[in-house]
Design an enzyme around this catalytic site. Structure first.
Site, PDB file in Angstrom:
ATOM      1  NE  ARG A  53      36.641 -43.271  46.040  1.00  0.00           N
ATOM      2  CZ  ARG A  53      36.583 -42.997  47.261  1.00  0.00           C
ATOM      3  NH1 ARG A  53      36.872 -43.621  48.234  1.00  0.00           N
ATOM      4  NH2 ARG A  53      35.661 -41.647  47.345  1.00  0.00           N
ATOM      5  CG  ASP A  87      28.396 -38.042  45.081  1.00  0.00           C
ATOM      6  OD1 ASP A  87      28.307 -38.973  46.208  1.00  0.00           O
ATOM      7  OD2 ASP A  87      28.852 -37.012  45.013  1.00  0.00           O
ATOM      8  CB  CYS A 144      33.270 -51.226  46.263  1.00  0.00           C
ATOM      9  SG  CYS A 144      34.620 -49.948  46.628  1.00  0.00           S
ATOM     10  NE  ARG A 200      32.847 -31.082  52.812  1.00  0.00           N
ATOM     11  CZ  ARG A 200      32.126 -30.269  52.113  1.00  0.00           C
ATOM     12  NH1 ARG A 200      32.542 -28.992  52.285  1.00  0.00           N
ATOM     13  NH2 ARG A 200      30.895 -30.630  51.709  1.00  0.00           N
ATOM     14  CB  CYS A 213      38.857 -53.286  51.221  1.00  0.00           C
ATOM     15  SG  CYS A 213      38.893 -51.615  50.506  1.00  0.00           S
ATOM     16  CB  CYS A 237      31.732 -53.877  50.089  1.00  0.00           C
ATOM     17  SG  CYS A 237      32.738 -53.221  51.556  1.00  0.00           S
ATOM     18  CG  ASP A 265      27.470 -42.854  43.645  1.00  0.00           C
ATOM     19  OD1 ASP A 265      26.637 -41.964  43.835  1.00  0.00           O
ATOM     20  OD2 ASP A 265      28.255 -42.917  44.525  1.00  0.00           O
ATOM     21  NE  ARG A 308      33.631 -34.544  43.011  1.00  0.00           N
ATOM     22  CZ  ARG A 308      33.488 -35.923  43.083  1.00  0.00           C
ATOM     23  NH1 ARG A 308      32.690 -36.622  44.145  1.00  0.00           N
ATOM     24  NH2 ARG A 308      34.136 -36.515  42.312  1.00  0.00           N
ATOM     25  CE1 TYR A 309      30.349 -31.283  47.788  1.00  0.00           C
ATOM     26  CE2 TYR A 309      31.994 -33.288  47.944  1.00  0.00           C
ATOM     27  CZ  TYR A 309      30.848 -32.287  47.634  1.00  0.00           C
ATOM     28  OH  TYR A 309      29.833 -33.495  47.262  1.00  0.00           O
ATOM     29  CE  LYS A 323      29.249 -36.987  49.864  1.00  0.00           C
ATOM     30  NZ  LYS A 323      30.455 -36.498  49.311  1.00  0.00           N
TER      31      LYS A 323
HETATM   32  C1  LIG Z   1      31.553 -36.703  49.759  1.00  0.00           C
HETATM   33  C2  LIG Z   1      32.819 -36.103  49.749  1.00  0.00           C
HETATM   34  C3  LIG Z   1      33.238 -35.337  50.422  1.00  0.00           C
HETATM   35  C4  LIG Z   1      32.660 -34.985  51.874  1.00  0.00           C
HETATM   36  O1  LIG Z   1      31.412 -34.527  51.950  1.00  0.00           O
HETATM   37  P1  LIG Z   1      30.619 -33.968  53.135  1.00  0.00           P
HETATM   38  O2  LIG Z   1      29.146 -33.533  52.828  1.00  0.00           O
HETATM   39  O3  LIG Z   1      31.605 -33.094  54.068  1.00  0.00           O
HETATM   40  O4  LIG Z   1      30.664 -35.327  53.982  1.00  0.00           O
HETATM   41  C5  LIG Z   1      34.453 -34.624  50.222  1.00  0.00           C
HETATM   42  N1  LIG Z   1      35.150 -34.807  48.973  1.00  0.00           N
HETATM   43  C6  LIG Z   1      34.786 -35.593  48.197  1.00  0.00           C
HETATM   44  C7  LIG Z   1      35.206 -35.715  46.856  1.00  0.00           C
HETATM   45  C8  LIG Z   1      33.362 -36.282  48.386  1.00  0.00           C
HETATM   46  O5  LIG Z   1      32.971 -36.924  47.542  1.00  0.00           O
HETATM   47  S1  SF4 Z   2      33.136 -50.153  50.146  1.00  0.00           S
HETATM   48 FE1  SF4 Z   2      34.852 -50.517  48.714  1.00  0.00          FE
HETATM   49  S2  SF4 Z   2      36.554 -49.201  49.435  1.00  0.00           S
HETATM   50 FE2  SF4 Z   2      34.875 -49.342  51.411  1.00  0.00          FE
HETATM   51  S3  SF4 Z   2      35.673 -51.365  52.169  1.00  0.00           S
HETATM   52 FE3  SF4 Z   2      34.174 -51.816  50.917  1.00  0.00          FE
HETATM   53  S4  SF4 Z   2      35.528 -52.600  49.222  1.00  0.00           S
HETATM   54 FE4  SF4 Z   2      36.652 -50.878  50.601  1.00  0.00          FE
END
Ligand SMILES: *Cc1c(COP(=O)(O)O)cnc(C)c1O
Ligand code: SF4
Length: 364
Positions: A129, A326, A127, A111, A120, A124, A289, A107-108, A333
């Site tokens: 995800r 986000d 979460c 990175r 996990c 949580c 989110d 996305r960025y 972000k």
């Molecule tokens: C949050 C995120 C990152 C990391 O972003 P930083 O601002 O460097 O912490 C990288 N990739 C994705 C897809 C993200 O959601």
């Molecule tokens: S936030 Fe989601 S991915 Fe992270 S430890 Fe908790 S359950 Fe696992």
């Protein structure tokens, strides 16, 4: 609390394998440990069909009471509100559509994120995800998937960093983790690895000196933990960080702002200053989110700004994270800062609100 249920000796309790083996995985097990009214148990049983529960004994033991409002219990016990139909989405950040090869989210510019695992130590409840908990995705990446990701990283020389996340990447079998670290570190343009893991809060026993050396065996590694409440800052967590630092891995933290759990200045002050004592730098405070099954944890966006405004100038600048949310559709972000500008004074100079609330002119 609740630790006496297991009646285990401390050497077993502090063994991460024992913790995983004894992970609580069903409402019926839970009911043997935590007193639950029949309606509450029925509610949890209904929710676990959709969003299963997983709790390490260690994490459950951090609860200070069996009151359902306990911040630890609220983070790990299913809540009927998870099943409410509302405008939350399973994948509000559109990670799936930004995924050029399996498990990789790019996305960025420099990175990318790698979803390495779906398991996990604790599920949580907030979460982002949680859609993966019951998804078809295999729990660990195949050799083929790792090769595909490695190829993608090589073909994108602008990528400097790979963020290894999950689920919890640090629950992968050691040989798989080693394979990932080697594969990503072998890419010349990859300069650093970032592990995103909640284990420092949910299974700190995992960070043995040997395991930390494994994490440090490739390109320079950073770890981003996920502590949300001061009750999670334990001696065990401090020990885990100590081992990470000894292996040369700096630790940052991201916190999610959670309604009724940590959405007040007093709690976050304790958390952020406590993290510094453990030598962890608070990095992000995330606005929750709009994720399906998590909407009841959301505060208004303004809430985080008010809290950071109340804390600025009052605790170490090192203790203050960036507040971020986000954008929808994976547009990235956005960081927000409390607005410190007040009006103009009669001479037309800009006034600023000091941390003590005075309005002071500065017009350079
Ligand atoms: C949050 C995120 C990152 C990391 O972003 P930083 O601002 O460097 O912490 C990288 N990739 C994705 C897809 C993200 O959601
Ligand atoms: S936030 Fe989601 S991915 Fe992270 S430890 Fe908790 S359950 Fe696992």
């Amino acid at each position: 609390m609740f630790k006496q249920y297991w009646q285990t000796e401390s050497t077993r309790w502090s063994d991460w394998r024992w913790q995983l083996k004894n992970q609580i995985r069903s409402s019926s097990e839970l009911a043997q440990i935590v007193p639950l009214a029949p309606e509450r148990l029925a509610e949890i049983t209904a929710v676990e069909q959709v969003y299963p529960l997983r709790i390490s004994p260690y994490y459950l033991s951090l609860a200070q009471s069996s009151n359902p409002d306990d911040p630890i219990l609220r983070q790990c016990l299913p809540d009927g509100a998870e099943l409410l139909l509302n405008d939350g989405q399973p994948d509000a950040l559109a990670e799936e559509t930004h995924s050029p090869v399996p498990r990789l989210v790019h996305r960025y510019a420099d990175r990318a994120l790698y979803i390495s695992n779906k398991h996990c130590a604790v599920h949580c409840r907030h979460c982002m995800r949680k859609r993966h908990w019951c998804s078809e995705m295999a729990s660990q990446p195949s050799n083929e998937e790792i090769a595909q990701a490695q190829k993608y990283l090589r073909e994108h020389p602008e990528l400097r960093e790979i963020l290894i996340s999950g689920g919890d990447p640090l629950l992968l079998p050691e040989n798989k983790l080693h394979q990932l670290i080697e594969a990503f570190s072998a890419v010349p343009n990859i300069e650093i690895l970032r592990f995103g893991s909640r284990l420092p809060a949910t299974l700190p026993q995992r960070f043995t000196p040997r395991f930390c050396r494994l994490l440090a065996s490739g390109k320079p590694a950073w770890l981003v933990s996920h502590f949300n409440h001061p009750s999670e800052l334990t001696i065990e967590a401090a020990q885990a960080v100590e081992h990470l630092l000894q292996a040369g891995i700096p630790v940052l933290n991201q916190t999610v702002l959670l309604k009724g759990i940590n959405d007040n200045a007093e709690t976050l002050k304790k958390l952020f200053t406590g993290l510094l004592r453990l030598k962890i730098k608070p990095y992000y405070l995330f606005h929750a989110d709009p994720i399906q099954g998590c909407m009841h944890f959301r505060t208004g966006l303004q809430k985080g700004l008010e809290i950071l405004d109340a804390l600025r100038g009052r605790i170490s600048g090192m203790a203050l994270p960036h507040y971020a949310f986000d954008l929808p559709q994976g547009e990235g972000k956005i960081r927000l800062e409390p607005d410190v500008k007040a009006n103009l004074d009669p001479e037309g100079r800009q006034l600023y609100r000091s941390y003590q609330g005075k309005c002071i002119a500065y017009d350079m």
